[in-house]
Design a protein around this motif. Structure first.
Motif, mmCIF file in Angstrom:
data_model
loop_
_atom_site.group_PDB
_atom_site.id
_atom_site.type_symbol
_atom_site.label_atom_id
_atom_site.label_comp_id
_atom_site.label_asym_id
_atom_site.label_seq_id
_atom_site.Cartn_x
_atom_site.Cartn_y
_atom_site.Cartn_z
ATOM 1 N N ARG A 47 -19.798 -33.844 -37.012
ATOM 2 C CA ARG A 47 -19.728 -35.303 -36.973
ATOM 3 C C ARG A 47 -18.337 -35.780 -36.561
ATOM 4 O O ARG A 47 -17.335 -35.107 -36.803
ATOM 5 N N PHE A 48 -18.323 -36.948 -35.941
ATOM 6 C CA PHE A 48 -17.069 -37.602 -35.587
ATOM 7 C C PHE A 48 -17.129 -39.054 -36.054
ATOM 8 O O PHE A 48 -18.210 -39.628 -36.169
ATOM 9 N N ARG A 49 -15.986 -39.646 -36.338
ATOM 10 C CA ARG A 49 -15.913 -41.027 -36.806
ATOM 11 C C ARG A 49 -14.822 -41.767 -36.036
ATOM 12 O O ARG A 49 -13.960 -41.157 -35.397
ATOM 13 N N ARG A 50 -14.864 -43.079 -36.131
ATOM 14 C CA ARG A 50 -13.817 -43.884 -35.507
ATOM 15 C C ARG A 50 -12.522 -43.755 -36.313
ATOM 16 O O ARG A 50 -12.558 -43.631 -37.539
ATOM 17 N N PHE A 51 -11.406 -43.801 -35.617
ATOM 18 C CA PHE A 51 -10.121 -43.727 -36.300
ATOM 19 C C PHE A 51 -9.881 -44.981 -37.123
ATOM 20 O O PHE A 51 -10.293 -46.083 -36.752
ATOM 21 N N LYS A 52 -9.204 -44.799 -38.269
ATOM 22 C CA LYS A 52 -8.914 -45.927 -39.150
ATOM 23 C C LYS A 52 -7.892 -46.868 -38.521
ATOM 24 O O LYS A 52 -7.949 -48.074 -38.708
ATOM 25 N N ASN A 53 -6.936 -46.302 -37.784
ATOM 26 C CA ASN A 53 -5.914 -47.117 -37.126
ATOM 27 C C ASN A 53 -5.318 -46.331 -35.970
ATOM 28 O O ASN A 53 -5.609 -45.136 -35.779
ATOM 29 N N LEU A 83 -20.131 -63.394 -14.620
ATOM 30 C CA LEU A 83 -20.708 -62.192 -15.217
ATOM 31 C C LEU A 83 -20.099 -60.914 -14.635
ATOM 32 O O LEU A 83 -20.347 -59.824 -15.151
ATOM 33 N N ARG A 84 -19.311 -61.063 -13.587
ATOM 34 C CA ARG A 84 -18.637 -59.906 -13.003
ATOM 35 C C ARG A 84 -17.495 -59.464 -13.918
ATOM 36 O O ARG A 84 -16.858 -60.284 -14.582
ATOM 37 N N SER A 85 -17.234 -58.162 -13.939
ATOM 38 C CA SER A 85 -16.184 -57.640 -14.811
ATOM 39 C C SER A 85 -15.212 -56.781 -14.019
ATOM 40 O O SER A 85 -15.612 -56.002 -13.149
ATOM 41 N N ASP A 86 -13.923 -56.937 -14.322
ATOM 42 C CA ASP A 86 -12.899 -56.101 -13.704
ATOM 43 C C ASP A 86 -12.735 -54.776 -14.455
ATOM 44 O O ASP A 86 -12.102 -53.850 -13.950
ATOM 45 N N GLU A 87 -13.300 -54.708 -15.659
ATOM 46 C CA GLU A 87 -13.202 -53.480 -16.455
ATOM 47 C C GLU A 87 -14.151 -52.435 -15.870
ATOM 48 O O GLU A 87 -15.332 -52.713 -15.640
ATOM 49 N N ARG A 88 -13.645 -51.236 -15.635
ATOM 50 C CA ARG A 88 -14.446 -50.204 -14.979
ATOM 51 C C ARG A 88 -14.833 -49.068 -15.912
ATOM 52 O O ARG A 88 -15.888 -48.467 -15.756
ATOM 53 N N VAL A 89 -13.973 -48.744 -16.855
ATOM 54 C CA VAL A 89 -14.275 -47.667 -17.796
ATOM 55 C C VAL A 89 -13.862 -48.095 -19.203
ATOM 56 O O VAL A 89 -12.950 -48.912 -19.376
ATOM 57 N N LYS A 90 -14.541 -47.549 -20.182
ATOM 58 C CA LYS A 90 -14.202 -47.781 -21.578
ATOM 59 C C LYS A 90 -14.007 -46.428 -22.242
ATOM 60 O O LYS A 90 -14.857 -45.542 -22.129
ATOM 61 N N ILE A 91 -12.874 -46.268 -22.915
ATOM 62 C CA ILE A 91 -12.571 -45.006 -23.580
ATOM 63 C C ILE A 91 -12.627 -45.202 -25.084
ATOM 64 O O ILE A 91 -12.017 -46.121 -25.628
ATOM 65 N N THR A 92 -13.392 -44.353 -25.744
ATOM 66 C CA THR A 92 -13.503 -44.396 -27.200
ATOM 67 C C THR A 92 -12.992 -43.082 -27.774
ATOM 68 O O THR A 92 -13.417 -42.004 -27.345
ATOM 69 N N GLU A 93 -12.062 -43.164 -28.729
ATOM 70 C CA GLU A 93 -11.494 -41.977 -29.374
ATOM 71 C C GLU A 93 -12.075 -41.839 -30.778
ATOM 72 O O GLU A 93 -12.083 -42.789 -31.564
ATOM 73 N N LEU A 94 -12.577 -40.655 -31.093
ATOM 74 C CA LEU A 94 -13.225 -40.397 -32.373
ATOM 75 C C LEU A 94 -12.554 -39.233 -33.092
ATOM 76 O O LEU A 94 -12.180 -38.232 -32.470
ATOM 77 N N ALA A 95 -12.429 -39.360 -34.414
ATOM 78 C CA ALA A 95 -11.796 -38.322 -35.230
ATOM 79 C C ALA A 95 -12.822 -37.291 -35.671
ATOM 80 O O ALA A 95 -14.002 -37.598 -35.871
ATOM 81 N N ASP A 96 -12.377 -36.051 -35.829
ATOM 82 C CA ASP A 96 -13.231 -34.967 -36.298
ATOM 83 C C ASP A 96 -13.509 -35.169 -37.789
ATOM 84 O O ASP A 96 -12.599 -35.164 -38.612
ATOM 85 N N ALA A 97 -14.775 -35.358 -38.141
ATOM 86 C CA ALA A 97 -15.155 -35.574 -39.546
ATOM 87 C C ALA A 97 -15.750 -34.331 -40.187
ATOM 88 O O ALA A 97 -16.202 -34.375 -41.335
ATOM 89 N N GLY A 98 -15.782 -33.209 -39.430
ATOM 90 C CA GLY A 98 -16.282 -31.959 -39.981
ATOM 91 C C GLY A 98 -17.796 -31.820 -39.895
ATOM 92 O O GLY A 98 -18.480 -32.613 -39.258
#
Length: 274
Positions: A203-209, A181-196
């Motif tokens: 609002r922001f949305r997830r990038f299509k690709n 159950l231990r994890s080596d992952e320390r941070v998670k980065i999420t990038e979101l697009a400006d949806a206006g």
């Protein structure tokens, strides 16, 4: 304040800060890496200073938490580790099924063993109830001690500490039972697009690709700490039937204080005495 400082000064926290800078440098904007545009000091001294600087901004967000001491009356002692302060949130993990939370979030829980027989607990009284807000809470169940010890097994960087060598085999077996159950992952980065502006809110949305994410001129970047996910929780700390939390629908999530949603930050109470 001591718990936040203790958490910020460990090698584990320094490694997490390094991971945040390293992963952040890989983010692309207008086709260029952020790491190529901003010079980042990755020396050990700079990373330690950066990790410790978080203490000054985070400490005020624990002043409202309730304090209690968990008294271990079983024959099984508490263990500790090289990263002893466990920052977790039973409400978010168990009820909401979310691993995105911080010290200001509703349901905050801090645990730290201070001896084989005592552990500090800081908790959100609006979400949890602890034996009528008692300052000293006696734990009589072996399962409660194991729950807190397993948090140390999951939270530790490299070392687990205990007082009696005769407990070594049992502690080793307990650690191995949760090692996966231990994890080596320390941070998670999420990038979101400006949806206006939609419905009066930005609002922001997830990038299509990935190509869209690399070429965009504007994006929202979310840095998320990866928290441990305990299998068990001490029974003395129960979730209330009607938890209290505040939200405005933003990425801030559920907070304990509605003023924090308006951008009002608590002040640091730091008093130095000779």
């Amino acid at each position: 304040m001591f718990l936040v400082l203790q958490s910020s000064r460990t090698q584990s926290s320094v490694d997490q800060y390094r991971a945040l800078l390293t992963e952040g440098a890989k983010v692309k904007l207008r086709g260029n890496l952020l790491g190529d545009r901003v010079q980042i000091d990755m020396s050990h001294e700079a990373l330690v200073a950066g990790s410790l600087s978080n203490f000054l901004s985070l400490a005020p967000y624990v002043y409202d938490l309730e304090f209690c001491v968990l008294q271990n009356s079983t024959k099984f002692p508490f263990v500790t580790s090289d990263h002893p302060v466990v920052n977790t949130n039973r409400y978010h993990l168990q009820v909401l099924g979310e691993n995105f939370f911080g010290l200001a979030t509703a349901g905050a829980l801090l645990f730290m063993p201070i001896s084989p027989r005592q552990a500090i607990c800081m908790y959100d009284n609006g979400v949890y109830k602890v034996d009528g807000k008692a300052t000293f809470v006696t734990l009589k169940k072996q399962a409660d001690i194991l729950a807190l010890n397993e948090m140390q097994y999951l939270n530790a960087l490299q070392n687990i500490y205990f007082g009696d060598s005769r407990d070594g085999k049992r502690i080793r077996d307990e650690f191995l039972a949760v090692q996966n159950l231990r994890s080596d992952e320390r941070v998670k980065i999420t990038e979101l697009a400006d949806a206006g502006i939609i419905g009066g809110k930005h609002r922001f949305r997830r990038f299509k690709n990935s190509a869209e994410a690399e070429k965009t001129n504007k994006k929202l970047i979310s840095f998320q700490s990866i928290h441990i996910y305990p299998r068990k929780w001490p029974s003395a700390i129960e979730i209330r039937m009607r938890p209290k939390a505040y939200s405005n629908g933003s990425s801030a999530g559920l907070l304990r204080n509605p003023e924090w949603l308006l951008g009002k930050k608590p002040e640091l109470k730091l008093k130095l005495e000779r």
